[in-house]
Scaffold this motif. Sequence first.
Motif, mmCIF file in Angstrom:
data_model
loop_
_atom_site.group_PDB
_atom_site.id
_atom_site.type_symbol
_atom_site.label_atom_id
_atom_site.label_comp_id
_atom_site.label_asym_id
_atom_site.label_seq_id
_atom_site.Cartn_x
_atom_site.Cartn_y
_atom_site.Cartn_z
ATOM 1 N N UNK B 17 -23.797 12.348 -24.540
ATOM 2 C CA UNK B 17 -24.312 11.342 -23.613
ATOM 3 C C UNK B 17 -23.863 11.629 -22.180
ATOM 4 N N UNK B 24 -29.086 14.884 -15.171
ATOM 5 C CA UNK B 24 -30.147 14.242 -14.382
ATOM 6 C C UNK B 24 -29.666 13.927 -12.960
ATOM 7 N N UNK B 28 -31.059 15.665 -8.685
ATOM 8 C CA UNK B 28 -31.478 14.951 -7.462
ATOM 9 C C UNK B 28 -30.643 15.383 -6.251
ATOM 10 N N UNK B 31 -31.550 18.768 -5.163
ATOM 11 C CA UNK B 31 -32.782 18.807 -4.354
ATOM 12 C C UNK B 31 -32.491 18.402 -2.915
ATOM 13 N N UNK B 38 -32.656 23.877 3.542
ATOM 14 C CA UNK B 38 -33.960 24.395 3.962
ATOM 15 C C UNK B 38 -34.322 23.926 5.379
ATOM 16 N N UNK B 42 -35.236 26.184 8.428
ATOM 17 C CA UNK B 42 -36.530 26.151 9.131
ATOM 18 C C UNK B 42 -36.359 25.748 10.587
ATOM 19 N N UNK B 45 -35.644 28.723 12.417
ATOM 20 C CA UNK B 45 -36.834 29.568 12.602
ATOM 21 C C UNK B 45 -37.754 28.968 13.652
ATOM 22 N N UNK B 46 -37.960 27.638 13.529
ATOM 23 C CA UNK B 46 -38.836 26.974 14.499
ATOM 24 C C UNK B 46 -38.262 27.126 15.908
#
Lengths: 193, 628
Positions: B17, B24, B28, B31, B38, B42, B45-46
């Motif tokens: 358990x 799970x 999250x 991410x 990320x 970016x 890069x921008x």
Amino acid sequence: MRNLLKKKGVLLTQNSSYYGARNALRPSAKGSTLIEILIYFIILAIFLLAATTFAIQIMDVNDTSQSLGEMEANREFISEKITDAIYAADSISSTGSTFDNDNGILALHMTQGADSPTKFYLSEGNIYMQEGTGTAVQINTNDVKLDYLRFNQVSYSKTPDQIIIDAQISPISTEMAHLQNTILMHLTASLRQ
Amino acid sequence: MDSLHTNSAESRTAGRSTLLSSKKAFSLVEILIAMVVFSIFTTGIVYLSISTLERDDKAVVKNESLLYTQECLEAVRNIKDRDYLDLVSGQYGLSFTSDTWSFIAAPELIDDFYSRTVTIEDVYRDVDGNIADTGTLDPETKYVTCDVTWDWKGVFPQTETLSAYMTNWRGYNWEQTLCSEFTGGSFSSTETVETPIPPEDNCAVALEFTESMSEFFSSADTGEHGVDVSAENGYAYLATSKTNQGFAVVDIAIPASPVVENKLDIGGKGRYVVNSGNYAYVGVENSSGGLVTVNITDPTNPSVAKTTNFSAMGNQPFLAGSYLYMGLEVTTNSFRVFSISTPSNPTQVAYLNFDANTNVVHVDGNYAYVGTDKSGGQLKVVDITTPASPSLVASLDVGGEINAIEIYGTVAYVGVSGSSAIQVVNISNPLSPSIAYTLTTSGKVQDMVYNEDYLYAAIDETSSGLNIINISNPFVPYLASVNDITGKGTGACVNEGYVFITIDINNSGLVVKEALVPGYPTSGTYISDAFDTGSEQIRYNFIDWDYTDTVGGTIKLQIRTADTEAHLSSATWVGSDGTASTYYENPRTTIVTSPSATGKRFIQFQIIMTSDTFETPLVDSVNINYNP
């Protein structure tokens, strides 16, 4: 007694713990999976959208940068060619030239006879230079076009003639067209007599 | 065991358990972390892409500004070629209207973004002609700086600068500066004067230097010819050729109306006279009384104090300190020295024999210069360091009998009888005098006296009794003025700005003239030669001149043009606005030709000068700049 108590206690604990765990696991495992997937997809979607936008913007920026560089290089080259020709000219041919017109023509009588007349003119968005009877040479790259080319003659008695050149350079490729980027070319050169 | 099993199963269940739920939750977070990572990535890069674009943008703007800066120099060059005089030191903007570049107030705003400024500065050159910070202003060169400035992103100021020296190389010059160039024109109360400035043969136009006497003239009736004159304190003392009245006193307090006060019998005709204090000494044409001492304590009532007998007629006496030196009309011992420590009683202390008549004597320092008729050595130099024992130290042949001697510095001017000349004798070494120059006069010189830069010579000629000689360059004098004084001049002296000349006319034995004051006319004009520019299709740029001005003088110029040289003489003189009522009064002024002129091919200028009569302005050169 102590043992019993202990045992009883253990047993008690054992019982409650076993059921309690099963009860907690069951309802949460079932509800959370769907929400999680939804959240997961939403975040992924936002993320992908942002990433794509960024990517497109970066490509646009690069395109803009490249087109600016291209136009700037064209402006430098064209202005140098015209200026050098004017400096080397004997006089301006008023009959061969078209002044104060968006499709202007500049015709110069050159010191070097073979190069005379040297003409600059616009044809289908490209600027051509023609020396004498030689072949007309396109002096802009295929990536850009000239929207207009205007010559203005400044003439005064006993003073070397002067030409003021105005042109607009824009990118020719349709991919770049949406960037709406143009640069202006404005230069002035006098005859060196 | 049961407990163990239970325990183990329990812990397994719990372990599973825990594992499931933690799996799970971590996904999250992962991410989120991945997104943050990320995003940072970016953003980098921008940012890189955008700064690349900005750099490209900046390059475009900078290159555009460079084109505007280049245009600025081209525009100034165009203005300069059209009219060089438009380049005046200062800061300007540029305006292009009606196909013409012109200067406006600085700065000029382009596309509401760039601001453009032209700075024009004067250029100086050192002695080698190189451009330097200080030195001589070079009016034919200007230093032009073009600045285009803008604010990058509205904040960071940026500047593009280009500079260039611009010279007035397109204009041709018609310059008049040499004597030979100026003499091609015509002079009216003007003349050329040589200037010491290189090149050789360089001249300037000036008002004509005039050395002429004023119209002033008065005379006194002495009843006989005047022979010699000496003046002091408002009285003139005259030797006259009246036998029984050889001495006369004239009141000259009012030079315009001299009055003969008295006359005196000195036993014969007066020949020479000199005065000092209360006594006058007269050389007399009387062989038994050649020197007469006259008491002039009361000038209106002179009386003879002493008559000295040399058995010879007296010639010129000369006073120097407490001695009187005198020449006699006798060939033996004709040079005498008198002590006048008692002025009323000259006492001879020495004599010298030249075997010749002694006509005139002039003492300068320790030497007496004696004029005789001794052939082959008329001029005698006598050392009088000890007046009581004079000694002859030098003789010089001046070509004829000597009638007059005047000394100015280290030069003795010697008037020679029998020729119309003055010998200029260098006496810088009195022991070896030499003739440096011979000046021709209008007649035989009878007497000489100098005043300031002029030598006044009484001349034995009826219509030119007075010659005035400029001795500002003592060794190279020149005849400045010849004057008719109504009779032959016999003697001369200068007193208080007036020249007194005795002449051989009975009823006006004494003539008074104002001493010569050299000067310039109040105005004069010079008209230049005509110049052919070679074409009607000409553009005149400017007229310039080098000059030396004076306090009371002015210089102004006018020009006239015509299609042919013949039409030039009837063309109207015009000034700075092309009309006859104006003048070019400042050098380097733009030329405006007359709209009514027949053409522009031929041009000439006139210089109009004025003066206060004491000084003349000078125009060293005139330059007309044009584009053929």
